[in-house]
Motif scaffolding. Structure first.
Motif, PDB file in Angstrom:
ATOM      1  N   THR A  67      50.046  11.991 -15.722  1.00 41.24           N
ATOM      2  CA  THR A  67      50.534  13.326 -15.403  1.00 41.24           C
ATOM      3  C   THR A  67      50.633  13.511 -13.886  1.00 41.24           C
ATOM      4  OG1 THR A  67      50.189  15.696 -15.693  1.00 41.24           O
ATOM      5  CG2 THR A  67      48.201  14.362 -15.409  1.00 41.24           C
ATOM      6  N   ASP A  68      51.610  14.304 -13.478  1.00 43.36           N
ATOM      7  CA  ASP A  68      51.741  14.660 -12.058  1.00 43.36           C
ATOM      8  C   ASP A  68      51.050  15.987 -11.756  1.00 43.36           C
ATOM      9  OD1 ASP A  68      53.115  12.378 -11.340  1.00 43.36           O
ATOM     10  OD2 ASP A  68      55.084  13.264 -11.720  1.00 43.36           O
ATOM     11  N   ILE A  69      50.354  16.554 -12.734  1.00 43.53           N
ATOM     12  CA  ILE A  69      49.609  17.791 -12.514  1.00 43.53           C
ATOM     13  C   ILE A  69      48.216  17.447 -11.986  1.00 43.53           C
ATOM     14  CG2 ILE A  69      48.674  19.868 -13.602  1.00 43.53           C
ATOM     15  CD1 ILE A  69      50.778  19.487 -15.822  1.00 43.53           C
ATOM     16  N   PRO A  70      47.777  18.018 -10.882  1.00 40.49           N
ATOM     17  CA  PRO A  70      46.415  17.779 -10.409  1.00 40.49           C
ATOM     18  C   PRO A  70      45.382  18.210 -11.455  1.00 40.49           C
ATOM     19  CG  PRO A  70      47.735  18.762  -8.683  1.00 40.49           C
ATOM     20  CD  PRO A  70      48.549  18.834  -9.934  1.00 40.49           C
ATOM     21  N   VAL A  71      44.361  17.384 -11.635  1.00 43.96           N
ATOM     22  CA  VAL A  71      43.315  17.635 -12.622  1.00 43.96           C
ATOM     23  C   VAL A  71      41.966  17.707 -11.910  1.00 43.96           C
ATOM     24  CG1 VAL A  71      42.131  16.764 -14.679  1.00 43.96           C
ATOM     25  CG2 VAL A  71      44.621  16.476 -14.442  1.00 43.96           C
ATOM     26  N   ILE A  72      41.199  18.735 -12.223  1.00 42.30           N
ATOM     27  CA  ILE A  72      39.857  18.920 -11.668  1.00 42.30           C
ATOM     28  C   ILE A  72      38.858  18.877 -12.812  1.00 42.30           C
ATOM     29  CG2 ILE A  72      38.320  20.482 -10.410  1.00 42.30           C
ATOM     30  CD1 ILE A  72      40.946  21.662  -9.164  1.00 42.30           C
ATOM     31  N   ALA A  73      37.825  18.069 -12.687  1.00 36.75           N
ATOM     32  CA  ALA A  73      36.759  18.013 -13.688  1.00 36.75           C
ATOM     33  C   ALA A  73      35.591  18.856 -13.197  1.00 36.75           C
ATOM     34  CB  ALA A  73      36.317  16.576 -13.919  1.00 36.75           C
ATOM     35  N   ALA A  74      35.181  19.824 -14.015  1.00 30.91           N
ATOM     36  CA  ALA A  74      33.986  20.630 -13.740  1.00 30.91           C
ATOM     37  C   ALA A  74      32.881  20.074 -14.640  1.00 30.91           C
ATOM     38  CB  ALA A  74      34.243  22.096 -14.026  1.00 30.91           C
ATOM     39  N   ILE A  75      32.073  19.186 -14.073  1.00 31.52           N
ATOM     40  CA  ILE A  75      31.096  18.423 -14.855  1.00 31.52           C
ATOM     41  C   ILE A  75      29.834  19.269 -15.007  1.00 31.52           C
ATOM     42  CG2 ILE A  75      29.851  16.229 -15.041  1.00 31.52           C
ATOM     43  CD1 ILE A  75      31.928  15.117 -12.978  1.00 31.52           C
ATOM     44  N   ASN A  76      29.731  19.944 -16.137  1.00 27.85           N
ATOM     45  CA  ASN A  76      28.683  20.943 -16.342  1.00 27.85           C
ATOM     46  C   ASN A  76      27.424  20.387 -17.002  1.00 27.85           C
ATOM     47  OD1 ASN A  76      30.662  20.744 -18.534  1.00 27.85           O
ATOM     48  ND2 ASN A  76      29.294  22.146 -19.615  1.00 27.85           N
ATOM     49  N   GLY A  77      27.445  19.126 -17.435  1.00 30.70           N
ATOM     50  CA  GLY A  77      26.299  18.522 -18.104  1.00 30.70           C
ATOM     51  C   GLY A  77      26.515  17.028 -18.208  1.00 30.70           C
ATOM     52  N   PHE A  78      25.938  16.410 -19.223  1.00 32.62           N
ATOM     53  CA  PHE A  78      26.070  14.967 -19.388  1.00 32.62           C
ATOM     54  C   PHE A  78      27.539  14.548 -19.478  1.00 32.62           C
ATOM     55  CE2 PHE A  78      21.656  15.355 -20.897  1.00 32.62           C
ATOM     56  CZ  PHE A  78      21.081  14.292 -20.227  1.00 32.62           C
ATOM     57  N   ALA A  79      27.912  13.565 -18.674  1.00 29.52           N
ATOM     58  CA  ALA A  79      29.223  12.918 -18.742  1.00 29.52           C
ATOM     59  C   ALA A  79      28.950  11.440 -18.979  1.00 29.52           C
ATOM     60  CB  ALA A  79      30.009  13.136 -17.458  1.00 29.52           C
ATOM     61  N   LEU A  80      29.055  11.007 -20.218  1.00 28.30           N
ATOM     62  CA  LEU A  80      28.628   9.664 -20.601  1.00 28.30           C
ATOM     63  C   LEU A  80      29.744   8.931 -21.331  1.00 28.30           C
ATOM     64  CD1 LEU A  80      25.097  10.567 -22.046  1.00 28.30           C
ATOM     65  CD2 LEU A  80      25.654   9.859 -19.708  1.00 28.30           C
ATOM     66  N   GLY A  81      29.783   7.617 -21.189  1.00 28.83           N
ATOM     67  CA  GLY A  81      30.783   6.832 -21.905  1.00 28.83           C
ATOM     68  C   GLY A  81      32.182   7.306 -21.560  1.00 28.83           C
ATOM     69  N   TRP A  82      32.961   7.656 -22.597  1.00 26.04           N
ATOM     70  CA  TRP A  82      34.316   8.119 -22.318  1.00 26.04           C
ATOM     71  C   TRP A  82      34.303   9.459 -21.607  1.00 26.04           C
ATOM     72  CZ3 TRP A  82      38.938  10.780 -22.630  1.00 26.04           C
ATOM     73  CH2 TRP A  82      40.102  10.014 -22.463  1.00 26.04           C
ATOM     74  N   GLY A  83      33.190  10.186 -21.676  1.00 23.44           N
ATOM     75  CA  GLY A  83      33.053  11.394 -20.862  1.00 23.44           C
ATOM     76  C   GLY A  83      32.994  11.066 -19.386  1.00 23.44           C
ATOM     77  N   ALA A  84      32.340   9.946 -19.046  1.00 23.55           N
ATOM     78  CA  ALA A  84      32.344   9.471 -17.660  1.00 23.55           C
ATOM     79  C   ALA A  84      33.759   9.053 -17.258  1.00 23.55           C
ATOM     80  CB  ALA A  84      31.374   8.301 -17.502  1.00 23.55           C
ATOM     81  N   GLU A  85      34.464   8.409 -18.177  1.00 23.33           N
ATOM     82  CA  GLU A  85      35.854   8.021 -17.917  1.00 23.33           C
ATOM     83  C   GLU A  85      36.720   9.259 -17.687  1.00 23.33           C
ATOM     84  OE1 GLU A  85      37.139   4.232 -18.958  1.00 23.33           O
ATOM     85  OE2 GLU A  85      35.369   4.387 -17.713  1.00 23.33           O
ATOM     86  N   LEU A  86      36.525  10.261 -18.544  1.00 22.94           N
ATOM     87  CA  LEU A  86      37.289  11.500 -18.402  1.00 22.94           C
ATOM     88  C   LEU A  86      37.083  12.103 -17.019  1.00 22.94           C
ATOM     89  CD1 LEU A  86      39.014  13.791 -19.538  1.00 22.94           C
ATOM     90  CD2 LEU A  86      36.959  14.698 -20.658  1.00 22.94           C
ATOM     91  N   ALA A  87      35.849  12.092 -16.550  1.00 21.36           N
ATOM     92  CA  ALA A  87      35.562  12.652 -15.231  1.00 21.36           C
ATOM     93  C   ALA A  87      36.267  11.890 -14.116  1.00 21.36           C
ATOM     94  CB  ALA A  87      34.056  12.664 -14.990  1.00 21.36           C
ATOM     95  N   ILE A  88      36.253  10.565 -14.178  1.00 21.11           N
ATOM     96  CA  ILE A  88      36.853   9.813 -13.071  1.00 21.11           C
ATOM     97  C   ILE A  88      38.377   9.757 -13.145  1.00 21.11           C
ATOM     98  CG2 ILE A  88      34.768   8.459 -12.653  1.00 21.11           C
ATOM     99  CD1 ILE A  88      36.086   6.096 -13.992  1.00 21.11           C
TER     100      ILE A  88
END
Length: 261
Positions: free
Chosen positions: A97-118
């Motif tokens: 996507t060409d839309i800027p994405v911001i992750a607001a990491i409010n708790g555990f970011a693990l596995g694919w959640g860690a991937e989602l964040a990065i």
């Protein structure tokens, strides 16, 4: 939009909230597909992604529904993956996507959640949150983002340490190694992420999108090629005794015993 992914439009900013708090916002196949669809159809100038509740941003794949079954996809997910060359379809949507994405990491970011964040362009993290690429603990390799983006953020040596050990780090360390840009009290997290998004959205949208496309053109690998390699490895690893033992041990709340088979 499905109630497992809440969508809120605030002017030109879209807030996406993973809404499975009872399962630490883990991803089952419907949530994977809802996330992909939301990103692909978005007309926002900026997207903020967070998790429902204070406990988890996203704890990765739902172990009961995905990892314990030893199968990487449903027929619908497999069909979607054919269109992306094997790259996880939600990752394909986010990485292209060409839309800027911001992750607001409010708790555990693990596995694919860690991937989602990065996969986000900007990450802000609650001071109580934790992050970890724990795939190796499940007998698996990470998805394409961990292979293609983590080292860009923290350097190859630190990325190797995080990937090979499966260590879970706190917000202070995440900030120190350059994984996130800001660490904030929980109450300030989402307002700050939305304020950054609104600042981006106030700029000329074509220029912002061109800048993001330029960063991807300059820095990113061939995501679909990397994704095809990663899913092939993950499918093989999911059939190993170690991967099955990891899922069983997690569900049985005991330490796994790995044999290398």
């Amino acid at each position: 939009m499905s109630d497992i992914l809440l969508t809120e439009h605030r002017g030109h900013v879209t807030l996406l909230t993973l809404n499975r708090p009872q399962a630490m916002n883990s991803l089952d196949y419907p949530l994977y597909m809802a996330l992909e669809d939301a990103v692909r159809v978005s007309e926002a100038r900026a997207i903020v992604i967070t998790g429902a509740g204070d406990r988890a941003f996203c704890s990765g794949d739902d172990v009961k529904q995905i990892l314990s079954k030893g199968a990487p996809s449903t027929p619908e997910m497999a069909e979607r993956a054919k269109r992306t060359g094997g790259l996880t379809p939600a990752a394909d949507a986010l990485l292209h996507t060409d839309i800027p994405v911001i992750a607001a990491i409010n708790g555990f970011a693990l596995g694919w959640g860690a991937e989602l964040a990065i996969m986000a362009d900007i990450r802000v993290m609650a001071d109580t949150a934790k992050w970890g690429e724990i795939f190796v603990k499940r007998g698996l390799c990470c998805d394409a983002p961990g292979l293609g983006r983590l080292a860009q953020l923290v350097g190859r040596e630190k990325a190797s340490e995080l990937l090979f050990t499966g260590d879970i780090i706190d917000a202070a360390e995440a900030k120190a190694i350059g994984l996130v840009s800001r660490v904030l009290p929980q109450d300030d997290l989402l307002p700050t992420a939305l304020a950054i998004a609104q600042k981006i959205a106030a700029n000329p949208p074509q220029a912002v999108r061109a800048l993001k496309a330029g960063l991807r053109r300059t820095l990113d690998p061939d995501w679909r090629d990397t994704g095809k390699w990663a899913i092939t490895e993950i499918r093989k690893l999911m059939q190993t005794e170690d991967a099955k033992e990891s899922a069983a041990a997690f569900l049985e709340k005991r330490d796994p015993v790995f044999t290398g088979r």
